[in-house]
Design an enzyme around this catalytic site. Sequence first.
Site, PDB file in Angstrom:
ATOM      1  N   PRO A   9       0.829  -1.073   0.023  1.00  0.00           N
ATOM      2  CA  PRO A   9      -0.005  -0.187   0.040  1.00  0.00           C
ATOM      3  C   PRO A   9       0.818   1.291   0.078  1.00  0.00           C
ATOM      4  O   PRO A   9       1.715   1.372   0.683  1.00  0.00           O
ATOM      5  CB  PRO A   9      -0.910  -0.165   1.302  1.00  0.00           C
ATOM      6  CG  PRO A   9      -0.079  -1.005   2.207  1.00  0.00           C
ATOM      7  CD  PRO A   9       0.804  -2.043   1.196  1.00  0.00           C
ATOM      8  N   ASN A  10       0.493   2.157  -0.634  1.00  0.00           N
ATOM      9  CA  ASN A  10       0.894   3.513  -0.877  1.00  0.00           C
ATOM     10  C   ASN A  10       2.060   3.672  -1.548  1.00  0.00           C
ATOM     11  O   ASN A  10       2.893   4.750  -1.893  1.00  0.00           O
ATOM     12  CB  ASN A  10       1.095   4.076   0.634  1.00  0.00           C
ATOM     13  CG  ASN A  10       0.051   4.304   1.572  1.00  0.00           C
ATOM     14  OD1 ASN A  10      -1.077   4.806   0.868  1.00  0.00           O
ATOM     15  ND2 ASN A  10      -0.139   3.951   2.451  1.00  0.00           N
ATOM     16  N   ARG A  17       4.992  10.422  -2.914  1.00  0.00           N
ATOM     17  CA  ARG A  17       4.915  10.303  -1.454  1.00  0.00           C
ATOM     18  C   ARG A  17       5.989  10.837  -0.450  1.00  0.00           C
ATOM     19  O   ARG A  17       7.131   9.866  -0.688  1.00  0.00           O
ATOM     20  CB  ARG A  17       4.308   8.953  -1.319  1.00  0.00           C
ATOM     21  CG  ARG A  17       4.143   8.284   0.208  1.00  0.00           C
ATOM     22  CD  ARG A  17       4.151   6.861   0.212  1.00  0.00           C
ATOM     23  NE  ARG A  17       4.149   6.474   1.422  1.00  0.00           N
ATOM     24  CZ  ARG A  17       4.245   5.225   1.928  1.00  0.00           C
ATOM     25  NH1 ARG A  17       4.806   4.265   0.964  1.00  0.00           N
ATOM     26  NH2 ARG A  17       4.047   4.782   3.305  1.00  0.00           N
ATOM     27  N   TYR A  22      11.416   8.620   1.049  1.00  0.00           N
ATOM     28  CA  TYR A  22      11.206   7.274  -0.131  1.00  0.00           C
ATOM     29  C   TYR A  22      11.698   7.532  -1.443  1.00  0.00           C
ATOM     30  O   TYR A  22      11.832   6.807  -2.407  1.00  0.00           O
ATOM     31  CB  TYR A  22       9.459   6.807  -0.358  1.00  0.00           C
ATOM     32  CG  TYR A  22       9.097   6.544   0.965  1.00  0.00           C
ATOM     33  CD1 TYR A  22       9.496   5.286   1.559  1.00  0.00           C
ATOM     34  CD2 TYR A  22       7.976   7.160   1.650  1.00  0.00           C
ATOM     35  CE1 TYR A  22       9.004   4.825   2.697  1.00  0.00           C
ATOM     36  CE2 TYR A  22       7.459   6.858   2.855  1.00  0.00           C
ATOM     37  CZ  TYR A  22       7.924   5.561   3.320  1.00  0.00           C
ATOM     38  OH  TYR A  22       7.322   5.188   4.376  1.00  0.00           O
ATOM     39  N   ASN A  73       7.928  -5.854  -0.775  1.00  0.00           N
ATOM     40  CA  ASN A  73       7.673  -4.733   0.054  1.00  0.00           C
ATOM     41  C   ASN A  73       6.517  -4.705   0.437  1.00  0.00           C
ATOM     42  O   ASN A  73       5.618  -4.020  -0.401  1.00  0.00           O
ATOM     43  CB  ASN A  73       8.308  -3.484  -0.758  1.00  0.00           C
ATOM     44  CG  ASN A  73       8.336  -2.223   0.279  1.00  0.00           C
ATOM     45  OD1 ASN A  73       7.686  -2.222   1.194  1.00  0.00           O
ATOM     46  ND2 ASN A  73       9.037  -1.145   0.033  1.00  0.00           N
ATOM     47  N   ALA A  76       3.368  -0.843   4.866  1.00  0.00           N
ATOM     48  CA  ALA A  76       2.689  -0.875   6.222  1.00  0.00           C
ATOM     49  C   ALA A  76       2.139  -2.266   6.764  1.00  0.00           C
ATOM     50  O   ALA A  76       2.260  -2.591   7.886  1.00  0.00           O
ATOM     51  CB  ALA A  76       1.743   0.055   6.302  1.00  0.00           C
ATOM     52  N   GLU A  97      12.736  -9.800   1.410  1.00  0.00           N
ATOM     53  CA  GLU A  97      12.044  -8.497   2.056  1.00  0.00           C
ATOM     54  C   GLU A  97      12.722  -7.353   1.658  1.00  0.00           C
ATOM     55  O   GLU A  97      14.022  -7.071   2.029  1.00  0.00           O
ATOM     56  CB  GLU A  97      11.827  -8.855   3.636  1.00  0.00           C
ATOM     57  CG  GLU A  97      11.243  -7.501   4.138  1.00  0.00           C
ATOM     58  CD  GLU A  97      11.139  -7.752   5.822  1.00  0.00           C
ATOM     59  OE1 GLU A  97      11.417  -9.016   6.305  1.00  0.00           O
ATOM     60  OE2 GLU A  97      10.526  -6.795   6.660  1.00  0.00           O
ATOM     61  N   HIS A  99      12.636  -2.997   1.828  1.00  0.00           N
ATOM     62  CA  HIS A  99      12.189  -1.623   2.207  1.00  0.00           C
ATOM     63  C   HIS A  99      12.939  -0.601   1.661  1.00  0.00           C
ATOM     64  O   HIS A  99      14.251  -0.752   1.617  1.00  0.00           O
ATOM     65  CB  HIS A  99      12.051  -1.436   3.711  1.00  0.00           C
ATOM     66  CG  HIS A  99      11.188  -2.503   4.135  1.00  0.00           C
ATOM     67  ND1 HIS A  99       9.752  -2.531   4.058  1.00  0.00           N
ATOM     68  CD2 HIS A  99      11.542  -3.723   4.986  1.00  0.00           C
ATOM     69  CE1 HIS A  99       9.307  -3.691   4.878  1.00  0.00           C
ATOM     70  NE2 HIS A  99      10.228  -4.281   5.332  1.00  0.00           N
ATOM     71  N   ARG A 106      13.706   4.088  12.023  1.00  0.00           N
ATOM     72  CA  ARG A 106      12.602   5.187  11.901  1.00  0.00           C
ATOM     73  C   ARG A 106      11.930   5.422  13.441  1.00  0.00           C
ATOM     74  O   ARG A 106      11.970   4.492  14.169  1.00  0.00           O
ATOM     75  CB  ARG A 106      11.684   4.928  10.790  1.00  0.00           C
ATOM     76  CG  ARG A 106      12.308   5.195   9.491  1.00  0.00           C
ATOM     77  CD  ARG A 106      11.519   4.872   8.362  1.00  0.00           C
ATOM     78  NE  ARG A 106      10.299   5.900   8.260  1.00  0.00           N
ATOM     79  CZ  ARG A 106       9.315   5.786   7.477  1.00  0.00           C
ATOM     80  NH1 ARG A 106       9.312   4.709   6.465  1.00  0.00           N
ATOM     81  NH2 ARG A 106       8.334   6.579   7.285  1.00  0.00           N
TER      82      ARG A 106
HETATM   83  C1  DQA Z   1       8.421   1.232   3.669  1.00  0.00           C
HETATM   84  C2  DQA Z   1       8.428   0.991   5.138  1.00  0.00           C
HETATM   85  C3  DQA Z   1       7.193   0.851   5.855  1.00  0.00           C
HETATM   86  O1  DQA Z   1       7.262   1.255   7.271  1.00  0.00           O
HETATM   87  C4  DQA Z   1       6.119   1.935   5.497  1.00  0.00           C
HETATM   88  O2  DQA Z   1       4.799   1.673   6.174  1.00  0.00           O
HETATM   89  C5  DQA Z   1       5.942   1.761   4.015  1.00  0.00           C
HETATM   90  C6  DQA Z   1       7.276   1.521   3.175  1.00  0.00           C
HETATM   91  C7  DQA Z   1       9.748   1.273   3.003  1.00  0.00           C
HETATM   92  O3  DQA Z   1       9.690   0.652   1.740  1.00  0.00           O
HETATM   93  O4  DQA Z   1      10.412   1.859   3.255  1.00  0.00           O
HETATM   94  O5  DQA Z   1       4.938   2.073   3.427  1.00  0.00           O
HETATM   95  O6  DQA Z   1       7.982  -0.514   3.557  1.00  0.00           O
END
Ligand code: DQA
Length: 143
Positions: A9-10, A17, A22, A73, A76, A97, A99, A106
């Site tokens: 998501p997002n 964003r 990011y 990825n 959240a 995994e 990110h 963070r």
């Molecule tokens: C994320 C890190 C997560 O904590 C966050 O909710 C994201 C992006 C990252 O790629 O850094 O949406 O997965």
Amino acid sequence: MTVLILNGPNLGRLGRRQPEIYGHTTHAELAERCQEWGRDLGLEVEVRQTNHEGEMLDWLNAAADAGHPVVLNAAAWTHYSYAIFDACAQLTAPLVEVHLSEPLQRPEEFRHTSVVTPHAATVIAGHGVDGYRRALEFLAGSL
Ligand code: DQA
């Protein structure tokens, strides 16, 4: 064997964003780069993004059935989705995994837990979009 790169998501708003966290690369640009990196490494790559958890679960279930390696990825969902935990547990090929940021560094405590990590062959975090290249390199070396 196709490597599935699955973004949660997002992440469809990458580039717009919170670019200070990011980066400025859009999801379309990320997908293009992943294709190029895959080509260089001799890997077939498919990149997808969804804001819908059920759709992500369907993709992970299908990956388990077909034995696809996965770069995930889960955004959240990483931090709280036991459905994602259960789906990752079923995967048979390697799972990486990824990110863009480094969630462990963070300030929000909720980011310090991952339901994906217990099932991941490796975790790549904090390298921005280059993390996806590193994930593909890892898979190229382990498949
Ligand atoms: C994320 C890190 C997560 O904590 C966050 O909710 C994201 C992006 C990252 O790629 O850094 O949406 O997965």
